[in-house]
Design a protein around this motif. Structure first.
Motif, PDB file in Angstrom:
ATOM      1  N   THR A  93     -14.174  27.844  80.486  1.00 42.93           N
ATOM      2  CA  THR A  93     -14.310  26.887  81.584  1.00 42.93           C
ATOM      3  C   THR A  93     -14.793  27.585  82.847  1.00 42.93           C
ATOM      4  O   THR A  93     -15.674  27.075  83.552  1.00 42.93           O
ATOM      5  CB  THR A  93     -12.961  26.178  81.845  1.00 42.93           C
ATOM      6  OG1 THR A  93     -12.529  25.547  80.644  1.00 42.93           O
ATOM      7  CG2 THR A  93     -13.070  25.163  82.951  1.00 42.93           C
ATOM      8  N   ARG A  94     -14.225  28.749  83.156  1.00 44.03           N
ATOM      9  CA  ARG A  94     -14.663  29.496  84.339  1.00 44.03           C
ATOM     10  C   ARG A  94     -16.137  29.886  84.215  1.00 44.03           C
ATOM     11  O   ARG A  94     -16.898  29.781  85.180  1.00 44.03           O
ATOM     12  CB  ARG A  94     -13.800  30.740  84.534  1.00 44.03           C
ATOM     13  CG  ARG A  94     -12.464  30.457  85.181  1.00 44.03           C
ATOM     14  CD  ARG A  94     -11.777  31.733  85.603  1.00 44.03           C
ATOM     15  NE  ARG A  94     -11.501  32.637  84.486  1.00 44.03           N
ATOM     16  CZ  ARG A  94     -10.400  32.587  83.733  1.00 44.03           C
ATOM     17  NH1 ARG A  94      -9.474  31.686  83.967  1.00 44.03           N
ATOM     18  NH2 ARG A  94     -10.228  33.447  82.758  1.00 44.03           N
ATOM     19  N   GLU A  97     -18.253  26.743  84.752  1.00 45.92           N
ATOM     20  CA  GLU A  97     -18.279  26.359  86.165  1.00 45.92           C
ATOM     21  C   GLU A  97     -19.161  27.302  86.973  1.00 45.92           C
ATOM     22  O   GLU A  97     -19.899  26.874  87.859  1.00 45.92           O
ATOM     23  CB  GLU A  97     -16.862  26.316  86.730  1.00 45.92           C
ATOM     24  CG  GLU A  97     -16.047  25.134  86.235  1.00 45.92           C
ATOM     25  CD  GLU A  97     -14.600  25.175  86.694  1.00 45.92           C
ATOM     26  OE1 GLU A  97     -14.164  26.219  87.242  1.00 45.92           O
ATOM     27  OE2 GLU A  97     -13.907  24.169  86.489  1.00 45.92           O
ATOM     28  N   LYS A  98     -19.096  28.578  86.663  1.00 42.49           N
ATOM     29  CA  LYS A  98     -19.926  29.550  87.370  1.00 42.49           C
ATOM     30  C   LYS A  98     -21.408  29.304  87.080  1.00 42.49           C
ATOM     31  O   LYS A  98     -22.248  29.331  87.981  1.00 42.49           O
ATOM     32  CB  LYS A  98     -19.540  30.971  86.952  1.00 42.49           C
ATOM     33  CG  LYS A  98     -20.313  32.032  87.689  1.00 42.49           C
ATOM     34  CD  LYS A  98     -19.866  33.414  87.279  1.00 42.49           C
ATOM     35  CE  LYS A  98     -20.707  34.446  88.015  1.00 42.49           C
ATOM     36  NZ  LYS A  98     -20.436  35.797  87.567  1.00 42.49           N
ATOM     37  N   LYS A 100     -22.711  26.447  86.259  1.00 42.04           N
ATOM     38  CA  LYS A 100     -23.070  25.191  86.931  1.00 42.04           C
ATOM     39  C   LYS A 100     -23.341  25.437  88.411  1.00 42.04           C
ATOM     40  O   LYS A 100     -24.318  24.930  88.971  1.00 42.04           O
ATOM     41  CB  LYS A 100     -21.937  24.186  86.760  1.00 42.04           C
ATOM     42  CG  LYS A 100     -22.223  22.829  87.329  1.00 42.04           C
ATOM     43  CD  LYS A 100     -21.053  21.896  87.057  1.00 42.04           C
ATOM     44  CE  LYS A 100     -21.283  20.526  87.666  1.00 42.04           C
ATOM     45  NZ  LYS A 100     -20.162  19.621  87.438  1.00 42.04           N
ATOM     46  N   VAL A 101     -22.456  26.220  89.048  1.00 44.99           N
ATOM     47  CA  VAL A 101     -22.650  26.539  90.463  1.00 44.99           C
ATOM     48  C   VAL A 101     -23.948  27.310  90.658  1.00 44.99           C
ATOM     49  O   VAL A 101     -24.724  27.035  91.584  1.00 44.99           O
ATOM     50  CB  VAL A 101     -21.438  27.328  91.011  1.00 44.99           C
ATOM     51  CG1 VAL A 101     -21.743  27.922  92.373  1.00 44.99           C
ATOM     52  CG2 VAL A 101     -20.222  26.429  91.071  1.00 44.99           C
TER      53      VAL A 101
END
Length: 116
Positions: A93-94, A97-98, A100-101
């Motif tokens: 997940t991290r 998210e990274k 995606k950012v």
């Protein structure tokens, strides 16, 4: 709780000592199939019976709790596997998210006019 344990232990000790002092007469102790005979105080015969009963009761309780111990081991194994899975999924997940950012940041940078 500790006080209750101490009080009960003292009461038990007083009763056991009283029983031993009151039953000092010697009686022959024999076990039926064996030809041996042992002279023992009556109190000793009683204490041996109590000790044998205590040991047999402990063995029976240990055997009876086998299924509970097995279920506890299985639950521990399942818990460890689920904790590993949670850790793995949190890491994924991290990373997502990274990514995606980073992708959003690249899109914003592309949309901005370039200063010359």
């Amino acid at each position: 709780m500790r006080l209750l344990h101490t009080v009960l232990a003292v009461i038990f000790a007083v009763v056991a000592i009283s029983f031993a002092v009151s039953n000092r007469a010697v009686v022959p102790m024999s076990l039926w199939p064996l030809p041996f005979e042992w002279p023992m105080p009556v109190a000793m015969v009683g204490f041996v019976g109590v000790i044998i009963g205590f040991v047999l009761g402990g063995i029976a309780a240990w055997i009876g709790a086998g299924s509970s111990r097995r279920r506890a081991r299985q639950a521990e194994y399942k818990n460890r596997n689920q904790e590993r899975e949670i850790t793995r999924l949190e890491a994924r997940t991290r990373e997502a998210e990274k990514a995606k950012v980073d992708a959003l940041g690249n899109q914003e940078n592309a949309a901005l006019p370039k200063a010359e």
